[in-house]
Design an enzyme around this catalytic site. Structure first.
Site, PDB file in Angstrom:
ATOM      1  CD  GLU A   1      -2.956   0.880   2.396  1.00 53.32           C
ATOM      2  OE1 GLU A   1      -3.519   1.888   2.846  1.00 53.32           O
ATOM      3  OE2 GLU A   1      -3.173  -0.276   2.823  1.00 53.32           O
TER       4      GLU A   1
ATOM      5  CG  ASP B   1      -1.714   4.555   2.601  1.00 50.35           C
ATOM      6  OD1 ASP B   1      -2.331   3.997   1.684  1.00 50.35           O
ATOM      7  OD2 ASP B   1      -1.468   4.020   3.702  1.00 50.35           O
TER       8      ASP B   1
ATOM      9  CD  GLU C   1      -3.812   7.209   5.753  1.00 50.77           C
ATOM     10  OE1 GLU C   1      -4.636   6.292   5.880  1.00 50.77           O
ATOM     11  OE2 GLU C   1      -2.848   7.387   6.536  1.00 50.77           O
TER      12      GLU C   1
END
Length: 286
Positions: free
Chosen positions: A105, A107, A109
């Protein structure tokens, strides 16, 4: 005919190519993406070329790419929820369709805040289920006032996070010293959800639902990446421009901007958090 009118033909050719390129960034949402959840919280505009996803007490919402990718230079134009957005998490990320024990993953955010206080941008990288690689920074602009570009370069040498073409994080492939590096096919995802148990002030500042629904806006739905299909495509091939040698490391100008922005705006780096790591993880050493 073109042999006698080469200049005219070239002009027509470049006009056609230019028109195609301008349309490519203006693709409707549903060409490459579909709604993941919260259908009633998703609204499209401009014939599908802009999308709003929202969150209230009943649900968040999100969308994902129809295809998984093995490398690429992924991008999205995003405008974040305004006013009081404490506890609200808007995310733009890549994730493999494997279980949490061994997933990859990458990210972006965006962690909301009380009105008048800055958003925090958190980045993280998971490889083979191993995460805990958070970095956080404040942005040098108001991400709620307009759209800004957020990009992820991913090839077999490095992952680079960009904000408006400025690199804000680099994660190098150091598999040679035992550092796991994302290598699984990943889907492109964008979501909005309630993270008030951790997102703002470590979970002390909760979501103020009187400001709901919280709305995030997205544009630019073309995808620059190597799609994984039934054909065994080599997504590390130099035939894909983002895999070429010039993208194996930052340019000198990018290194300068990267040093400036991280020195000025970074608020947390797991590599120097001695309360979590008495010895920094091996990927932290250059």
């Amino acid at each position: 005919m073109c042999s006698s009118l080469n200049l005219v033909c070239l002009l027509v050719f470049f006009l056609v190519i230019g028109a195609f390129a301008s349309r490519a960034k203006d693709l409707p949402f549903d060409v490459n993406y579909y709604i993941l959840f919260g259908n009633e919280h998703v609204v499209s505009f401009n014939q599908g070329r802009a999308l709003q996803i929202s969150m209230d007490k009943t649900s968040g919402s999100g969308f994902g790419s129809k295809v998984n990718y093995g490398s690429g230079f992924f991008h999205m134009r995003i405008q974040l929820p305004d006013k009081d957005s404490a506890g609200v998490v808007t995310a733009f990320y890549l994730r493999s369709n494997t279980n949490r024990n061994n997933h990859d993953e990458v990210d972006f955010e965006f962690l909301g805040n009380r009105e008048g206080k800055p958003y925090t941008l958190q980045t993280n990288v998971f490889a083979n289920g191993q995460g805990n690689r958070e970095q956080r920074m404040h942005l040098w602009f108001d991400p709620t006032a307009d759209f800004h570009n957020y990009k992820i370069l991913w090839n077999e040498h490095q992952i680079v996070f960009f904000v408006d073409n400025i690199p804000i994080r680099v994660f190098k492939n150091k598999a040679n010293i035992g550092v796991s590096y994302p290598s699984k096919p990943m889907q492109i995802l964008a979501t909005i959800w309630n993270g008030d148990n951790w997102a703002t002030d470590g979970g002390l500042t909760k979501t103020n639902w009187s400001f709901a629904p919280f709305k995030s806006h997205f544009q630019d739905f073309d995808i620059i990446g190597c799609p994984i299909s039934s054909i065994n495509t080599n997504c590390n091939s130099p035939n894909f421009w983002w895999n070429q040698r010039k993208y194996w490391k930052l340019s000198s100008n990018q290194r300068k901007k990267y040093a400036e922005v991280t020195a000025k705006y970074m608020t947390y780096d797991y590599c120097v958090d001695k309360s979590r790591f008495s010895t920094p993880p091996p990927e932290c050493f250059s």
